[in-house]
Scaffold this active site. Structure first.
Site, PDB file in Angstrom:
ATOM      1  N   GLU A 232       4.072   0.570   5.760  1.00 19.54           N
ATOM      2  CA  GLU A 232       3.470  -0.395   4.835  1.00 19.54           C
ATOM      3  C   GLU A 232       2.436  -1.136   5.645  1.00 19.54           C
ATOM      4  O   GLU A 232       2.764  -1.964   6.496  1.00 19.54           O
ATOM      5  CB  GLU A 232       4.542  -1.328   4.269  1.00 19.54           C
ATOM      6  CG  GLU A 232       4.116  -1.964   2.940  1.00 19.54           C
ATOM      7  CD  GLU A 232       3.458  -3.318   3.107  1.00 19.54           C
ATOM      8  OE1 GLU A 232       2.240  -3.330   3.454  1.00 19.54           O
ATOM      9  OE2 GLU A 232       4.119  -4.337   2.899  1.00 19.54           O
TER      10      GLU A 232
ATOM     11  N   CYS B 127       0.403  -9.474   3.282  1.00 25.73           N
ATOM     12  CA  CYS B 127      -0.222  -8.146   3.215  1.00 25.73           C
ATOM     13  C   CYS B 127      -0.934  -7.919   1.889  1.00 25.73           C
ATOM     14  O   CYS B 127      -1.951  -7.256   1.838  1.00 25.73           O
ATOM     15  CB  CYS B 127       0.779  -7.045   3.534  1.00 25.73           C
ATOM     16  SG  CYS B 127       2.247  -7.108   2.524  1.00 25.73           S
TER      17      CYS B 127
ATOM     18  N   GLU C 114      -9.477  -5.953   7.334  1.00 25.03           N
ATOM     19  CA  GLU C 114      -8.455  -6.951   7.030  1.00 25.03           C
ATOM     20  C   GLU C 114      -8.506  -8.075   8.065  1.00 25.03           C
ATOM     21  O   GLU C 114      -8.454  -7.820   9.269  1.00 25.03           O
ATOM     22  CB  GLU C 114      -7.070  -6.298   7.052  1.00 25.03           C
ATOM     23  CG  GLU C 114      -5.981  -7.266   6.637  1.00 25.03           C
ATOM     24  CD  GLU C 114      -4.591  -6.657   6.669  1.00 25.03           C
ATOM     25  OE1 GLU C 114      -4.282  -5.921   7.617  1.00 25.03           O
ATOM     26  OE2 GLU C 114      -3.816  -6.930   5.733  1.00 25.03           O
TER      27      GLU C 114
END
Ligand code: ADP
Length: 488
Positions: free
Chosen positions: A258, A293, A392
């Site tokens: 993930e 996230c 990110e």
């Protein structure tokens, strides 16, 4: 709360085979992001320490002390774990916040609250998920057994250690596996305490082992182990890539990742309540200092409302109080570490060099506290090819990009390597469904951002990963199917 926040935290040990052990690799300092002061030390597990933990997990699995315990008995233990987490919720959460900096209001729900709920959810699944009898020809019997995989390695991050730890641990244990858990260097304390809670609840020794230490040493050793059957991970794409390599170089263990996101939050001019959309969207990126996230880190906004909507976002973001995460009035706490803070500031500086404009924030604040705090930051004029639209940050930094049409919104939304989450704000039902269909992401929020519960899976597509946490689907990672083909 004051008692817990001032309590001395003794030096921590590794938890292997039901005993607290020193590592051969020495210790690491734990620094609190609240004030930059040393809180305690954790052990730095070497390859040999990790091997001992894996061996303890394997021995526990093979002798059946947990894997062959009656499902109803396993269920009781997981419920007891949830009971104790609830009983200890405040102490556990404060310990975690001193370690990782998340605002306490959110952490109480998202950490202890959610971890307890997750243990209950999978406790209840234990005696409700089972195998199948296949519709074969009448003279044979095809049985499909669902079996535990064996030893699970779990490597988890620092943003929500208890919640994400529970997402991995609870289904892995429910299915009868043994686990070696590797917390992040900057968020190990609450998971070490969870190991104690599991023992108090009656989880047999060796079924859960916790090894702390650095990613490139402890994590790498776990991922290279020849005796870990499945590796589950939440963290960065760079580490995810390495884990796949480690698997290839060792025993081809299955690896479920993930990874991060650069999630688009798409606001159309026909959204029912733009002020509410701005308020929720601000929390969707800024809570936990953006260290989430699924954070909606790209705001794609229809050009006709661009300026008005950015002003609304800025109004709501400015109203969020950043400060000591253990002060109940703080809505946003500390950034997890100095490294993370410097990275965030670097992203903002680079965005400005690329032509972005700072509409709000952009700086470190409360520096005199010694802690790592950053104000909510909104950068406008970010083109889809800018770094801030592609990479990110994992910090409180929002990139804003205007669009003209629905088609263009979809194109920009899908124009990154990631595919974890998305948001769509519209009053048009058909448009909402078209966006759900067309955006490549594991979860699409409509007229909200960031909510979910244990009943629905969470996982990414593209370079945001594979496999799912939460829901009964998570059990697929922790079980193997075995066919028995019987001639009658
Ligand atoms: P972040 O950048 O958010 O800290 P990481 O992927 O570096 O994300 O960290 C997530 C988890 O992965 C942490 O527990 C960390 O210690 C671990 N980790 C980091 N590098 C490695 C590695 N090379 N091998 C195994 N685990 C690692």
């Amino acid at each position: 709360m004051d008692t817990y926040r001032r309590a001395a935290v003794p030096p921590q040990k590794l938890y292997i085979g039901g005993t607290w052990q020193e590592a051969q690799g020495g210790t690491l300092d734990v620094v609190s992001p609240i004030d930059g002061q040393k809180l305690t030390t954790i052990e730095s597990a070497s390859a040999a320490d990790v091997d001992r933990a894996v061996a303890a997990a394997r021995a526990a699995f093979e002798d059946g002390r947990w894997s062959r315990m009656a499902p109803a008995a396993r269920k009781k233990v997981l419920h007891r774990i949830a009971d104790i987490i609830e009983r200890e919720a405040l102490a556990l959460t404060v310990l975690g916040v001193r370690d990782n900096g998340t605002e306490i209001g959110m952490a109480l729900k998202a950490e202890a609250g959610s971890a307890a709920g997750t243990f209950r959810y999978y406790a209840e699944a234990i005696d409700k998920v089972y195998g199948e009898i296949a519709p074969t020809a009448p003279d044979v019997l095809g049985l499909v057994h669902r079996e535990a995989v064996g030893v699970v390695g779990a490597i988890v991050p620092w943003n929500f250690p208890l919640m994400i730890g529970a997402w991995k641990l609870a289904p892995a244990l429910a299915a009868g596996n043994s686990v070696v858990l590797k917390p992040a260097e900057t968020a190990s304390l609450s998971l070490l305490r969870l190991a104690e809670i599991c023992a108090e609840a009656g989880l047999p020794d060796g079924v859960l082992n916790v090894v702390t230490g650095e990613g490139r040493v402890t994590g790498e050793s776990l991922a290279l182990s020849m005796d870990v059957d499945v590796l589950v991970f939440t963290g960065s794409g760079a580490t995810g890539r390495r884990l796949l390599e480690y698997s290839a170089r060792s025993n081809l263990k299955r690896v479920y990742l993930e990874l991060g996101g650069k999630s688009p939050n798409v606001v159309f001019a026909d959204a029912p309540d733009l002020d509410q959309a701005a308020k929720v969207s601000a929390m969707g990126i800024f809570r936990n200092s953006g260290q989430v996230c699924v954070a909606g880190s790209r705001l794609l906004v229809e050009r006709s409302i661009h300026d008005d909507f950015v002003a609304l976002m800025a109004k709501h973001a400015k109203a969020l109080k950043v400060g000591d995460p253990l002060d109940l009035s703080s809505q946003i706490g500390a950034v997890n570490s100095d490294t993370q803070l410097q990275g965030n500031l670097g992203f903002v500086a680079d965005a400005v060099k690329e032509g972005g404009e700072i509409a709000l924030g952009g700086s470190r604040i409360l520096e005199s506290s010694g802690g790592y705090y950053m104000e909510p930051t909104i950068v406008t004029g970010v083109r889809p090819d800018h770094q801030l639209a592609q990479r990110e940050v994992f910090g409180p930094v929002l990139a804003v990009t205007p669009f003209e049409t629905e088609e263009e919104a979809v194109q920009i939304a899908n124009g990154t390597d990631y595919g974890l989450a998305a948001g769509v704000w519209t009053g048009n039902l058909s448009r909402a469904h078209r966006m759900i269909r067309d955006i490549r992401a594991g979860v699409v929020h409509v007229n909200t951002y960031g909510g979910a519960d244990n009943t629905v899976p969470l996982g990414g597509v593209k370079q945001s990963g594979n496999g799912h946490d939460k829901s009964l689907h998570a059990l697929d990672k922790y079980t193997d199917l075995k066919t028995a083909w019987i001639q009658l």
